[in-house]
Design a protein around this motif. Structure first.
Motif, PDB file in Angstrom:
ATOM      1  N   LYS A 327     161.239   3.355  59.104  1.00 19.71           N
ATOM      2  CA  LYS A 327     162.292   3.097  60.099  1.00 19.71           C
ATOM      3  C   LYS A 327     163.666   2.960  59.447  1.00 19.71           C
ATOM      4  O   LYS A 327     164.687   3.289  60.052  1.00 19.71           O
ATOM      5  CB  LYS A 327     161.958   1.836  60.896  1.00 19.71           C
ATOM      6  N   ARG A 328     163.679   2.474  58.215  1.00 18.54           N
ATOM      7  CA  ARG A 328     164.965   2.241  57.533  1.00 18.54           C
ATOM      8  C   ARG A 328     165.715   3.530  57.232  1.00 18.54           C
ATOM      9  O   ARG A 328     166.943   3.528  57.113  1.00 18.54           O
ATOM     10  CB  ARG A 328     164.737   1.484  56.223  1.00 18.54           C
ATOM     11  N   VAL A 329     164.994   4.657  57.089  1.00 22.17           N
ATOM     12  CA  VAL A 329     165.665   5.913  56.729  1.00 22.17           C
ATOM     13  C   VAL A 329     166.660   6.348  57.798  1.00 22.17           C
ATOM     14  O   VAL A 329     167.567   7.136  57.514  1.00 22.17           O
ATOM     15  CB  VAL A 329     164.642   7.047  56.475  1.00 22.17           C
ATOM     16  N   GLU A 331     168.636   4.198  59.393  1.00 27.73           N
ATOM     17  CA  GLU A 331     169.740   3.240  59.460  1.00 27.73           C
ATOM     18  C   GLU A 331     170.989   3.817  58.783  1.00 27.73           C
ATOM     19  O   GLU A 331     170.878   4.446  57.730  1.00 27.73           O
ATOM     20  CB  GLU A 331     169.349   1.924  58.781  1.00 27.73           C
ATOM     21  N   PRO A 332     172.184   3.585  59.370  1.00 28.53           N
ATOM     22  CA  PRO A 332     173.430   4.070  58.744  1.00 28.53           C
ATOM     23  C   PRO A 332     173.608   3.464  57.356  1.00 28.53           C
ATOM     24  O   PRO A 332     173.437   2.269  57.156  1.00 28.53           O
ATOM     25  CB  PRO A 332     174.526   3.583  59.697  1.00 28.53           C
ATOM     26  N   GLY A 333     173.911   4.296  56.388  1.00 24.78           N
ATOM     27  CA  GLY A 333     174.163   3.816  55.023  1.00 24.78           C
ATOM     28  C   GLY A 333     172.944   3.822  54.134  1.00 24.78           C
ATOM     29  O   GLY A 333     173.058   3.662  52.916  1.00 24.78           O
ATOM     30  N   PHE A 334     171.742   4.011  54.711  1.00 20.38           N
ATOM     31  CA  PHE A 334     170.531   4.018  53.879  1.00 20.38           C
ATOM     32  C   PHE A 334     170.377   5.383  53.220  1.00 20.38           C
ATOM     33  O   PHE A 334     170.347   6.419  53.886  1.00 20.38           O
ATOM     34  CB  PHE A 334     169.292   3.719  54.719  1.00 20.38           C
ATOM     35  N   THR A 335     170.287   5.397  51.908  1.00 19.85           N
ATOM     36  CA  THR A 335     170.096   6.640  51.170  1.00 19.85           C
ATOM     37  C   THR A 335     169.428   6.346  49.829  1.00 19.85           C
ATOM     38  O   THR A 335     169.617   5.272  49.261  1.00 19.85           O
ATOM     39  CB  THR A 335     171.436   7.379  50.935  1.00 19.85           C
ATOM     40  N   LEU A 343     174.409   9.008  56.117  1.00 15.50           N
ATOM     41  CA  LEU A 343     174.688   9.123  57.550  1.00 15.50           C
ATOM     42  C   LEU A 343     173.901  10.247  58.218  1.00 15.50           C
ATOM     43  O   LEU A 343     173.861  10.331  59.439  1.00 15.50           O
ATOM     44  CB  LEU A 343     176.190   9.349  57.786  1.00 15.50           C
ATOM     45  N   GLY A 344     173.289  11.149  57.413  1.00 13.56           N
ATOM     46  CA  GLY A 344     172.619  12.335  57.953  1.00 13.56           C
ATOM     47  C   GLY A 344     171.532  12.020  58.957  1.00 13.56           C
ATOM     48  O   GLY A 344     171.581  12.468  60.101  1.00 13.56           O
ATOM     49  N   LEU A 345     170.542  11.223  58.558  1.00 17.55           N
ATOM     50  CA  LEU A 345     169.432  10.913  59.459  1.00 17.55           C
ATOM     51  C   LEU A 345     169.863   9.984  60.594  1.00 17.55           C
ATOM     52  O   LEU A 345     169.312  10.049  61.692  1.00 17.55           O
ATOM     53  CB  LEU A 345     168.270  10.293  58.676  1.00 17.55           C
ATOM     54  N   SER A 346     170.827   9.106  60.320  1.00 19.87           N
ATOM     55  CA  SER A 346     171.353   8.236  61.372  1.00 19.87           C
ATOM     56  C   SER A 346     172.007   9.067  62.472  1.00 19.87           C
ATOM     57  O   SER A 346     171.796   8.832  63.664  1.00 19.87           O
ATOM     58  CB  SER A 346     172.356   7.245  60.780  1.00 19.87           C
TER      59      SER A 346
END
Length: 380
Positions: A327-329, A331-335, A343-346
């Motif tokens: 789920k964290r992937v 979230e904005p800023g998670f990389t 930001l891609g997956l967000s």
């Protein structure tokens, strides 16, 4: 700068004022608590004085004033002569009938208030044990309830402030995205003009075709940025063809060390979508997959029709994702990359779920073996 400093000073003044108000309320509550506690003590002492006076007048009479004269039946009271209990008030029968429970209860009363000692004679001493009334017990927890209410109020205010700040930032980013799209438009128009000149000069058709593809790509990117912050227009499109277009474009521009494959039903599947934003979604997922494989491996897109929804699976043979990060992937800023803003997956999640009312998730993943991302969209 002055406005920011003034706003910061105002915020601190509000915080300090709130702290002072809370402190005054708590101090006032404590004062009330002590006043009521002293009043109950005075009542007990008056009763003890009267009891002692009666017994002192005629020691052999062993008269006893009823405990109900204290005028508060909710105060637990135990009257003892030497070590023997001779009367009680406000105590449950269950406690009275159990010597161990009664002894424990008396210890509790001693902890709440010092017993009143009545020296009747040299060999007779009465002890009056009493606890706090219901009113005092409620007042004990009032400051805690007050602090909890203030904490919840503070949490609501903070959440509102944070949401407002995020909304302002979103408007700023949306404005910057639209301005970027506007700025790209000028050189893009010039490039289109140069492309027409190249066609007129009979430049190699293959070269012209590739340049035209890149110009169309820039136009698509401009269109995407111009849509940020606006409600996108959805059209009935064949999702297989729209997905294949994005797949083919990226396939021709990545290393041959990546083995691409595409599988889909032969019949068109009509879905309400925005072509530019859907293309952005597929490209984000494909680029993430290629990054996870470090530019070398297998990437497969599979489209399935289950009758109610169409499912697009993007499978790679990359490094995989631990289950606790599924789920964290999004979230904005998670990389996990050294470069990038995460930001891609967000953004992909927002396009799929907010704009297209679909679902996106990590279908399955195994560290060291690869990941499968799945998009689900309703069929028209």
């Amino acid at each position: 700068m002055q406005f920011t400093d003034r706003r910061s000073s105002t915020r601190w003044m509000i915080i300090i004022a709130s702290f002072v108000i809370v402190s005054l309320i708590m101090w006032n509550t404590y004062t009330f608590f002590q006043i009521f506690k002293n009043e109950e003590r005075v009542k007990m002492e008056h009763w003890a004085l009267a009891q002692k006076k009666i017994n002192s007048e005629d020691i052999n009479a062993d008269l006893e004033l009823p405990l109900a004269l204290i005028q508060n039946p909710r105060i637990p009271i135990v009257l003892a002569l030497n070590d023997s209990i001779i009367n009680t008030n406000g105590i449950e029968e269950e406690v009275l009938n159990d010597k161990i429970k009664l002894k424990t209860f008396i210890k509790k009363l001693k902890a709440q208030n010092d017993p009143i000692i009545m020296k009747i004679s040299s060999d007779k001493t009465q002890y009056l044990y009493y606890g706090d009334s219901d009113l005092l017990n409620k007042l004990k927890y009032y400051p805690i309830a007050l602090l909890l209410i203030i904490f919840l109020f503070g949490a609501v205010v903070y959440n509102f402030y944070k949401s407002t700040k995020m909304a302002t930032q979103n408007k700023l980013w949306a404005g910057m995205a639209k301005e970027t799209a506007h700025q790209i438009g000028t050189p893009l128009s010039s490039l289109i003009g140069w492309l027409e000149i190249m066609k007129a000069d009979n430049v190699d058709a293959t070269t012209v075709a590739e340049i035209e593809k890149d110009i169309n790509r820039l136009q698509t990117i401009t269109d995407r940025f111009s849509k940020i912050g606006s409600e996108p227009i959805l059209e009935d499109k064949d999702i297989i063809q729209e997905t294949k277009n994005s797949f083919d474009y990226l396939k021709s521009r990545f290393s041959h060390q990546v083995e691409f494959s595409f599988s889909a039903p032969k019949k068109p599947i009509i879905v309400a979508l925005n072509p530019a934003l859907h293309s952005w979604t597929i490209e984000n997922l494909m680029k993430n997959a290629i990054d996870a494989m470090k530019g070398k491996g297998k990437l497969k897109i599979t489209i399935e029709n289950d009758g109610a929804a169409v499912k697009i699976n993007v499978k790679d043979s990359g490094k995989g994702i631990p289950k606790n990060q599924f789920k964290r992937v999004f979230e904005p800023g998670f990389t996990t990359k050294k470069r990038g803003w995460g930001l891609g997956l967000s953004l992909t999640k927002r396009i799929v779920e907010e704009y297209h009312k679909g679902k996106i998730k990590v279908l399955k993943s195994e560290v060291g073996k690869g990941t499968t991302m799945q998009i689900s969209l309703k069929i028209k």
